[in-house]
Design a protein around this motif. Structure first.
Motif, PDB file in Angstrom:
ATOM      1  N   MET B   1      66.946 139.587  28.388  1.00 18.40           N
ATOM      2  CA  MET B   1      65.721 139.362  29.142  1.00 18.40           C
ATOM      3  C   MET B   1      65.683 137.960  29.709  1.00 18.40           C
ATOM      4  SD  MET B   1      62.875 141.394  26.914  1.00 18.40           S
ATOM      5  CE  MET B   1      61.419 140.836  27.760  1.00 18.40           C
ATOM      6  N   PRO B   3      65.905 136.093  33.545  1.00 19.31           N
ATOM      7  CA  PRO B   3      65.856 136.463  34.965  1.00 19.31           C
ATOM      8  C   PRO B   3      67.203 136.259  35.639  1.00 19.31           C
ATOM      9  CG  PRO B   3      64.202 134.796  34.421  1.00 19.31           C
ATOM     10  CD  PRO B   3      65.037 134.989  33.205  1.00 19.31           C
ATOM     11  N   LEU B  43      62.865 141.152  32.811  1.00 18.53           N
ATOM     12  CA  LEU B  43      63.475 142.478  32.707  1.00 18.53           C
ATOM     13  C   LEU B  43      64.395 142.771  33.892  1.00 18.53           C
ATOM     14  CD1 LEU B  43      60.284 144.368  31.537  1.00 18.53           C
ATOM     15  CD2 LEU B  43      62.409 144.223  30.216  1.00 18.53           C
ATOM     16  N   ARG B  44      64.500 141.828  34.811  1.00 19.59           N
ATOM     17  CA  ARG B  44      65.300 141.973  36.039  1.00 19.59           C
ATOM     18  C   ARG B  44      64.831 143.148  36.887  1.00 19.59           C
ATOM     19  NH1 ARG B  44      71.022 139.179  35.647  1.00 19.59           N
ATOM     20  NH2 ARG B  44      70.530 137.647  34.052  1.00 19.59           N
TER      21      ARG B  44
END
Lengths: 943, 289
Positions: B1, B3, B43-44
């Motif tokens: 988690m 970015p 969480l992209r």
């Protein structure tokens, strides 16, 4: 307690916790707080599909990324032989590798690990890796597992473990059938995501060939060290495992699993310190989960509401890689052990599926209390007696003990009925019923729920890893007390409770006692925080060790002061001689002499002031409780408001009531989450649907009421009189709340058997709908039937207009789809021929005589053993050989069938009845294990 | 988690921000309080090339009076809005709704504009903007336009904002001081998004309903204005109203869905009930049991 100690009592006091200042001001040391010079960071690429074959990897782009040190797959880690071991240190029943090897079996399974300078780069690199999969249809639910293709190649079904009677027990069935009242129901329990505040995490730090330091958040550093030592089996290597502070485990951290083993293996292979901290998304998808299970319980009563007989049929979703293939035998062992019931039988099965694996979760067998207590209330309503009265008529009271209860469990120290009586002193049921009646007239639905339970705590001495606990305590030369414990806090305050015991037993100020735990290089082995055991066993060890040390101090003081040891007292850290105030010395003065001037000690006495004791308690120490809960259901929205909750428990002598109440409250908070909110979801393709805390609903502080406590305690038979209290709230909480809701909904004849009871489901119940899983299955199959019927109609309609109809077979085969079908038919005919052919070519039956390598599936996991047979006519003699020893037997051999009996004493005295069939070099059979049902035995001829 | 990589810019003025958005050609995402965006980045699920942080643009903050309306700067935090004297006196319904947004800690950072622009269909602020008849001012290097809140939402998390546009003002028209507020939210836990939510305002003149504005949240892909119910209310006197029938009209315009937390049936059933109760209680109508 010891009459010679007159110091301020510490046992039983609400002493503020030693660890709180540190933990509440951010000074705890959790695994992510540990920084090792030069460490690299790990990120995992996880499977996006629930089931399939890995066709190819492309890691070139990721490897080329600056900052990436290594990219490892299962093939790379296979340089080390790694055994994945259960909590009981048994090898896994199925092939398990830290990283997926050729196949993936659940969404979130780690496939590739990226090692990079930091976690950001590592995650960036994972997004550059491409993996091709050949996706297969997954097995997701227990229903899927019954009929779906085996999750694990080479298995003939998805049964992970099974116990009990697989044939119909006709006498029991007759009892159930003919009873005046038969209550039956299927309780379905949703999947729970283990959600410790501190997620999993590990740092591996190789120190050279002799030592590998592993920082890992866990339930017991000693158990992890033992597990790693056995799992890797490296020569000249010692694993030192350190875990100072732990933010909750609940069972998840009992043993290192795929990710932790992968990181440790990679650290060993690369010789570099590595860190992996599980993030919350990983925790909710990749970490082992719990509780997805169902139990069909049938209970027969006579006309007076007394129990006649019962049968339990239990199923548990094990996921793909459980911490140990499990059919949860404890569920049936303790289902009726607090009740007087003449007949009981069961079947339990664990099922593999393409979901995250199973792990123990606080009170892993808790569904027995849920199913029993909920159906007892239903029985009371049906028979027309009060829910308290039905328990009064059937519970084993103090007056009934000792007795041997269901499943042969000796019961001599339980008190659920007495807890219930004490509970009723503070819960005015009659007044509540009046209030309830009045409220119903206003359209308000109040309900009261009761439940009782017992729980075996502090178990030791019958299962290998469930050992006693070790306390080492010393008076330092400074006069301060240091203790090193085998216990391990998961946040529940053993540094305080054990210090209270030492302060009490040694006669020293609480502030002078420091308790250390959390490092496998100090103190002795124990499985740590598991089975509500540390207060009972660690507490007993502390008392015994303190007693040894106290006696030594008295002897030293008596010798130095020329007094009688019986006249020496220790109080507030001062050593006094009765009647001679001028002789008073501080502990420090005594200690300085004991360490520094050994010549002044009694002749032959070892210098220093140190003692240790490993305490083994009685095999089981029972905790009992009765709880009551009052709810109001909002008829408009289906929301449940908990208005009152009273716990009445017998947890023995309390070391610290605040910690006892904290333990119960925490368990009840989990229970409230279980009943009202939490549910881990998967869609039909095995994709998790609740991967953040926005969707996976944990109880918030606003959902948890202030609990009231009645301490109905009686001392146990263990040292100190303690009983375990770690899991109880999580076990008794769910049925208490469900029963309150069911009572509130009794005007609607609602059956509350399907958890969680969300507002949606409660409104459906109020509308008289059947929300059970069984009903849903029916709806599904009705829908399927309707769809099939519709399809049939549609096909018929198509056929009417179809030009294909009436064509000769060859022409039909040329239509789209037709050719394939024809080819398939031909193929299948061919394969039948092959099958027949190979059957006739099979090796001729050979003699069973000789050695066999076997695995028996037992409640403690698979047990490997060797079997040896000598055949003479119809007689067979031989022996079994396992790490526990060798046992001889004689039996009969009928062709390829062998039967013999073996008496064992561990874990209980039972006779094992072996029934084995041998085909060529393959052995298969069953072992009847008395009350524990039947275990499967598999084996092959030893080479 | 963690970015995915992004460039980070923190402009000082609206003009600068708009210039960055124009240049980025759709590759930029603005961050206000970050209470939704930060998890999405981690969480992209959101992977912008450029993150444009609006926190330095003072012109986007605060509450001012304009002609017959209150102008709320979109970067005003929810807690600042709750504590704002002008909003408390002019728009108590909005303040009431904001108290249900997340938790005290998240409201310290979360902004009104961020929530309105993100467009979570089960959130309070978008529905409040719709119900109160707010007008949203959108700026870009191409110019300024205004969009009524009830034309702003296209679907879940989808609005009419163009990639180069910035929400620069939320103008809420004045409502009479004696207008009747309606607010009810059913959420699994305090601070959660609504399973069912209702917000609205009714104006009575000479004993008759002269103006009614009602919006649902959590009942479809966007905040949903209950226009048929509003029309049915106009001109009626509370004494002759049949709230249950109005509720039926209101629920007919919703399009709720099944999800992990509740069924669509549940949302409709409970929606109708809370509508009936909230309307009755607000107007002092005694309901037949």
């Amino acid at each position: 307690m010891n009459p010679t100690i007159n110091a301020a009592r510490f046992i039983g006091q609400r002493v503020p916790r030693k660890e709180d200042h540190r933990l509440l001001t951010g000074r705890g040391t959790f695994v992510d707080d540990v920084v090792v010079a030069g460490m690299l960071h790990v990120a995992f690429l996880r499977s996006p599909i629930a089931r399939g074959r890995i066709l190819s990897f492309d890691t070139a782009a990721a490897r080329a990324m600056p900052g990436v040190h290594a990219i490892l797959t299962a093939a790379d880690l296979s340089a080390l032989k790694i055994d994945m071991l259960s909590f009981f240190l048994a090898p896994a029943e199925i092939a398990i590798t830290p990283l997926a090897d050729g196949r993936v079996a659940y969404v979130g399974e780690p496939v590739v690990m990226v090692i990079a300078v930091d976690r950001y780069v590592a995650e960036d690199a994972t997004s550059l890796i491409e993996i091709d999969y050949d996706e297969e249809d997954p097995v997701v639910t227990i229903d899927d597992a019954r009929t779906g293709a085996p999750v694990h190649p080479g298995m003939d079904s998805n049964v992970a473990a099974a116990m009990g009677e697989d044939e119909i027990n006709e006498p029991l069935e007759a009892l159930l059938r003919d009873a005046p009242h038969l209550i039956s129901g299927t309780i379905t329990h949703q999947r729970i995501a283990q959600s410790p505040m501190e997620t999993r995490g590990v740092i591996v730090s190789p120190q050279g060939s002799e030592e590998i330091i592993v920082y890992i958040t866990c339930a017991s550093p000693h158990l992890i060290a033992r597990n790693l030592s056995m799992a890797f089996n490296l020569p000249n290597t010692n694993f030192r495992v350190i875990a100072k502070d732990v933010g909750g485990s609940f069972g998840l951290k009992n043993q290192p699993w795929k990710e932790e083993m992968a990181v440790i293996a990679a650290g060993i292979l690369l010789g570099r310190p590595l860190k992996w901290i599980e993030d919350r998304w990983e925790n909710l998808t990749g970490a082992n989960q719990a509780r997805e299970q169902e139990m069909t319980l049938r209970i027969a009563f006579d006309n007076d509401g007394k129990l006649l007989a019962s049968h339990a049929d239990y199923h548990l979703n094990n996921g793909a890689y459980p911490h140990g293939a499990d059919c949860n035998i404890a569920v049936v062992m303790f289902l009726w052990s607090a009740y007087k019931i003449p007949e009981f039988s069961f079947q339990t099965q664990g099922w593999f599926s393409n979901t995250a694996g199973l792990a123990a979760y606080r009170g892993p067998w808790a569904i027995e209390t849920l199913a029993r207590e909920v159906l007892l209330d239903e029985a009371a309503r049906k028979i027309g007696i009060d829910p308290i009265e039905i328990r009064r008529r059937n519970l084993i009271t103090r007056a009934d003990q000792p007795m041997v209860a269901s499943m042969g469990i000796p019961i001599d120290d339980i008190s659920p009925m007495e807890c219930l009586d004490k509970l009723l002193e503070v819960v005015d049921v009659a007044a509540f019923r009046i209030e309830q009646e009045a409220a119903r007239k206003e359209g308000r639905y109040l309900g009261i729920g009761f439940a009782t339970y017992i729980e075996p705590t502090g178990a030791a001495g019958s299962i290998n890893v469930m050992t006693g606990e070790l306390a080492h305590v010393q008076i330092e030369p400074t006069g301060k007390v240091t203790a090193i414990m085998s216990t391990h806090s998961q946040g529940h305050g053993t540094q305080t409770t054990m210090a209270q015991i030492f302060a009490e037993e040694l006669g020293v100020p609480f502030e002078d006692v420091t308790v250390h735990e959390g490092d496998s290089s100090r103190g002795g082995f124990s499985p740590g925080a598991a089975g509500s055991r540390q207060g009972v066993i660690g507490g007993g060890a502390s008392i015994k060790a303190a007693g040894l040390l106290r006696d030594k101090i008295k002897k030293v003081a008596a010798h130095l002061l020329n007094a009688n040891p019986d006249d020496v007292t220790i109080e507030g850290g001062m050593v006094r001689v009765r009647g001679a105030e001028e002789m008073t010395r501080s502990l420090r003065q005594i200690a300085e002499i004991a360490y520094g001037e050994p010549d002044r000690l009694p002749p032959g006495m070892e210098s220093g002031l140190e003692a240790q004791y490993r305490y083994n308690p009685p095999p089981m120490t029972f905790t009992s409780a009765a709880h009551a809960c009052i709810v109001e259901i909002d008829a408009e929205t289906g929301f449940v408001k908990i208005k009152r909750w009273v716990s009445s428990e017998d947890c023995g002598v309390m070391i610290n009531p605040a910690i006892v109440e904290g333990q119960i409250s925490g368990g009840l908070a989990q229970a409230i989450g279980t009943v009202l909110l939490e549910e881990f979801g998967y869609d039909d393709r095995g994709n998790p649907t609740t991967v953040t805390f926005k969707d996976y609903m944990l109880p918030a502080i606003s959902d948890v009421p202030d609990f009231e406590f009645v301490h109905a305690n009686t001392p146990s038979q263990a040292e100190g009189g303690f009983r375990g209290v770690g899991e109880g709230g999580c076990i008794i909480g769910p049925p208490t709340l469900v029963n309150a809701i069911a009572d509130a909904l009794s005007p609607f004849n609602a059956r509350c058997l399907d958890l969680p009871l969300t507002p949606s489901k409660i409104l459906q119940l109020m509308e008289g709908k059947d929300i059970s899983r069984a009903a849903q299955r029916q709806v599904k199959s009705d829908a399927a039937a309707a769809a099939a019927a519709a399809k049939a109609v549609a096909e018929k309609e198509v056929h009417i207009g179809s030009h294909g109809e009436g064509l000769p077979p060859m022409a039909a085969a040329m239509l789209p789809g037709g050719a394939d079908a024809a080819a398939l038919e031909a193929e299948s005919t061919e394969s039948e021929v092959h099958a027949d052919g190979s059957a006739t070519e099979a090796a001729p039956p050979s003699s069973p005589a000789g050695d066999w390598d076997c695995v028996m599936s037992t409640p403690m996991g698979p047990q490997t053993m060797k079997l040896h047979f000598d055949i003479e006519g119809d007689a067979v003699t031989g022996y079994t050989s396992s790490p526990d020893g060798t046992a001889e037997f004689t039996g009969i051999a009928l062709g390829n069938q062998i039967k013999f009996d073996l008496k064992v004493t561990k874990p209980m005295k039972i006779t094992l009845k072996y029934d084995i069939a041998i085909e060529g070099d393959v052995l298969a059979g069953k072992v009847k294990m008395g009350l524990f049902g039947t275990a499967k035995l598999k084996g092959s001829r030893a080479e | 988690m963690k970015p995915a990589p992004f460039d980070y810019m923190r402009p000082d003025t609206i003009e600068e921000a708009c210039a960055i958005l124009a240049e980025a050609g759709g590759g930029a995402t603005v961050i206000a309080g970050g209470q939704t965006l930060m998890p999405l980045l981690a969480l992209r699920m959101s992977q912008p090339f450029i993150l444009v942080d609006l926190s330095r643009i003072t012109a986007l903050r605060g509450v001012t009076r304009i002609a017959e309306a209150t102008r709320i700067g979109p970067m005003t935090t929810q807690n600042d809005a709750i504590a704002d004297a002008t909003l408390q006196s002019r728009l108590p319904l909005l303040v009431q709704a904001l108290r249900h947004v997340g938790h005290h800690q998240t409201r310290n950072r979360g902004t009104i504009g961020g929530s309105i622009a993100f467009g979570e269909p089960a959130a309070e602020s978008p529905a409040a903007a719709v119900a109160l008849g707010a007008t949203l001012e959108l700026r870009s290097v191409r110019g300024v336009r205004t969009v009524p809140a009830d034309e702003f939402y296209l679907g879940p998390y989808a609005t009419v904002i163009e990639p180069d546009e910035l929400l620069t003002a939320i103008d809420v028209p004045d409502w009479p001081a004696d207008s009747v507020p309606l607010f009810r939210e059913v959420a699994l836990r305090p601070g959660d998004f609504a399973l069912v939510g209702l917000i609205g305002s009714i104006v009575l003149e000479s004993g008759k309903i002269a103006r009614a504005s009602l919006a649902w949240f959590g009942m479809g892909a966007t905040p949903i204005k209950a226009r048929r119910a509003e029309d049915a209310l106009i001109g009626q006197s509370p004494d002759s109203l049949q709230p249950a029938l109005i509720a039926e009209l209101a629920i007919a315009e919703t399009d709720p869905f099944d999800d992990h937390h509740a069924t669509a049936d549940y949302r409709r059933t409970v929606g109708q009930r809370i509508f009936t109760r909230t309307l009755s209680e607000a107007l002092g109508i005694r309901q037949a049991a």
